[in-house]
Design an enzyme around this catalytic site. Structure first.
Site, short mmCIF file in Angstrom:
data_model
loop_
_atom_site.label_atom_id
_atom_site.label_comp_id
_atom_site.label_asym_id
_atom_site.label_seq_id
_atom_site.Cartn_x
_atom_site.Cartn_y
_atom_site.Cartn_z
N LYS A 1 52.61 42.52 27.25
CA LYS A 1 52.81 42.87 25.84
C LYS A 1 53.97 43.85 25.67
CE LYS A 1 49.18 43.65 23.13
NZ LYS A 1 48.08 44.34 22.38
N GLU B 1 53.54 46.21 37.78
CA GLU B 1 53.22 45.17 38.75
C GLU B 1 53.85 43.83 38.34
OE1 GLU B 1 49.59 47.94 38.33
OE2 GLU B 1 51.04 46.96 37.01
N GLY C 1 44.29 43.34 25.66
CA GLY C 1 44.62 42.43 26.76
C GLY C 1 43.46 41.59 27.24
N ARG C 2 42.30 42.20 27.42
CA ARG C 2 41.16 41.45 27.95
C ARG C 2 40.53 40.55 26.90
NH1 ARG C 2 40.71 46.73 27.53
NH2 ARG C 2 39.04 47.74 26.35
N HIS D 1 23.18 31.41 49.23
CA HIS D 1 23.14 31.68 50.67
C HIS D 1 23.87 32.98 51.00
CE1 HIS D 1 21.62 27.59 51.63
NE2 HIS D 1 22.25 27.28 50.51
N LYS E 1 47.95 54.53 37.20
CA LYS E 1 49.33 54.07 37.18
C LYS E 1 50.31 55.24 37.21
CE LYS E 1 48.39 49.82 34.56
NZ LYS E 1 48.68 49.07 33.32
#
Length: 547
Positions: A208, A214, A268-269, A385, A511
């Site tokens: 954005k 990153e 964002g999420r 499992h 960050k």
């Protein structure tokens, strides 16, 4: 809003008392006493079912929880959200991911302006671009058809679109492969680059702000490799961006017509149904993406209009609060019985834990009760499992969500029935368990001493709660419903706990520290953080092999 904190209200005290009074109840007995329990404790919407009957709850529990929601003024918060009020207090923003799913004929005014035409304009721009990539009318700098799309993002700009793209694999265009790179670890990018032809690949930078460290590190690495094979002007044809920073995108070499907007009122999420979904649009096309939006909108409408007692996101949220806050059961498993949904738990983990992983209220007060749970999970049947031993016979109370798809994507009915049978068997076993009497009958032929030794080991206490969500099929429409279900669940829990679910200050602090530490790894200067961090930096300097 009530002047009392939610944990100072009468209903809060009543719920604590109710938990103490009912904690001895076993679900086996609740089902035996009420043959209509499933009929009274499930909801359906358009071939989408939520069964919440396998929980340690009674009708009184549900009535008290609904009263808790009303005391927290949940209906008012839902209206405020729906109408575009700035409920993200700390950032003074509206929260309108639901507006991304509104039909073009709708009207929604924010600050006196109808935002629906703007939303539709950006949606159409992104969908048209994706269709042109799919059809081959938009070509590479050499005039070739694009064979691959690589999304460069992180967090909500990666997990959401990646989860949906993976889930809808049967709907992908066969001629176009879609990949995702998020990790700053160079291995992530390197392994994707090994799979693709760089000069027939479109790279989407999803940020954005166009400043995400990153994402930009990966983007510049790709740009450098591309420009080693093609003229620098080719960047304009091999990159697109989902960003609000037009100047930064232009400086990178991406023209305005290839930059798609993410509105400030979309976190964002919560952004997978925005232009952040561009890689998914390229994979499944405009028609299917609109079906995803329609499914999400159907769940939005249900959420905003259904009574609280029959509202699927509200019920999931309230039952989650019952365990997390009143039972102090802080771990919650999400278990999809569909291979395409294997990344869904990771997306819900970010959605939930980044939203409600907070110990302060929206007014800045420290909360002295438990809020956001630990969300985790894997796809069934394989996970049976792995960690199911702990669910069945461990010492912790761990509520679970089972997501079960009735019809598979491929024509193999035996596999599908086996898959569904396993899911239903697990929810049955977690609820009912295996009594001591059952175990003794199974061991009847053994000597008494051996029976007494084995009985505790083979005894299943049961009474482990679960919700079961059943979808008719994993189509874009039903996936949209599932996505919106969890988005609204998280919002409801945040409202009741008094949390702002739409900021994430904790993410930013790490960050800042990383930017400070990074130069020290290449320096010989002394450091002065703490004994552990300084020692680790020294070890890195001693053993790092410089490229």
């Amino acid at each position: 809003m009530s002047k009392l904190a939610i944990n100072e209200t009468v209903i809060w005290a009543q719920l604590h008392q109710h938990q103490r009074a009912t904690r001895h109840l076993h679900m086996r007995d609740l089902f035996a006493d009420n043959p209509q329990r499933f009929a009274q404790m499930h909801e359906q919407l358009d071939g989408f079912l939520l069964d919440y009957s396998k929980n340690r709850i009674t009708e009184e529990t549900l009535n008290l929880l609904v009263e808790l929601a009303e005391t927290a003024e949940l209906p008012q918060w839902m209206r405020r959200m729906c109408c575009g009020e700035k409920i993200n207090d700390s950032e003074s923003r509206a929260v309108l991911h639901t507006a991304l799913r509104l039909p073009a004929s709708a009207t929604l005014e924010v600050d006196g302006e109808n935002i629906v035409p703007q939303v539709q304009h950006e949606l159409n721009r992104a969908l048209d671009f994706a269709e042109n990539i799919r059809s081959g009318s938009l070509k590479t700098s050499r005039g070739e058809i694009f064979t691959d799309v690589v999304n460069l993002g992180i967090g909500g700009s990666d997990l959401g679109p990646q989860t949906l793209t993976q889930a809808l694999r049967p709907y992908h265009a066969p001629q176009l492969n879609v990949h995702f790179v998020a990790n700053v670890d160079g291995t992530d990018l390197a392994q994707v680059l090994e799979k693709i032809n760089l000069v027939t690949t479109l790279f989407i930078i999803s940020s954005k702000s166009f400043t995400t460290p990153e994402t930009l590190l990966n983007a510049h690495a790709v740009r450098e490799r591309l420009c080693a094979q093609l003229p620098e002007e080719a960047v304009a044809q091999h990159f697109a961006a989902v960003s609000n920073n037009l100047d930064a995108a232009a400086a990178f070499g991406i023209p305005r017509e290839r930059v798609f907007t993410v509105f400030e009122w979309v976190g964002g999420r919560y952004s997978a149904t925005s232009a952040i979904g561009l890689p998914l649009m390229c994979a499944i096309g405009a028609e299917r993406f609109r079906e995803l939006l329609a499914g999400a909108h159907a769940m939005d409408e249900h959420f905003f209009h259904a009574p609280l007692r029959h509202n699927m996101p509200v019920l999931l949220a309230l039952i989650g609060i019952w365990y997390n806050t009143f039972y102090r059961a802080h771990s919650h498993a999400v278990i999809p019985y569909h291979h395409g949904l294997r990344r869904f738990p990771a997306h819900i983990q970010q959605l939930d834990m980044e939203s409600n992983g907070k110990q302060t209220s929206r007014h800045g007060d420290y909360l002295d009760f438990d809020t956001g749970p630990i969300i985790w999970g894997e796809a069934g049947v394989n996970c049976q499992h792995a960690f199911f031993q702990l669910l069945h016979q461990g010492s912790r109370l761990i509520p679970s969500d089972f997501i079960v798809v009735v019809n598979g994507d491929y024509d193999n009915d035996v596999h599908q029935k086996t898959l569904v049978a396993n899911a239903l068997a697990q929810t049955r076993a977690l609820m009912a368990g295996k009594s001591e009497a059952q175990v003794y009958r199974e061991l009847a032929d053994l000597p008494a001493m051996r029976r007494d030794e084995l009985m505790p080991q083979k005894h299943f206490p049961g009474n482990q709660p679960s919700n079961t969500i059943m979808l008719e099929r994993l189509t874009p429409y039903y996936l949209g419903m599932l996505l919106a279900l969890y988005e609204h669940k998280v919002f409801v829990q945040g409202v009741i706990w008094g949390i702002n679910s739409f900021d994430q200050w904790g993410v930013e602090y790490g960050k800042v520290l990383a930017r400070d530490i990074a130069p020290k790894l290449d320096s010989t200067d002394s450091t002065a953080y703490d004994a552990s961090t300084d020692g680790l930096i020294r070890f890195f300097r001693q053993h790092h092999e410089h490229a």
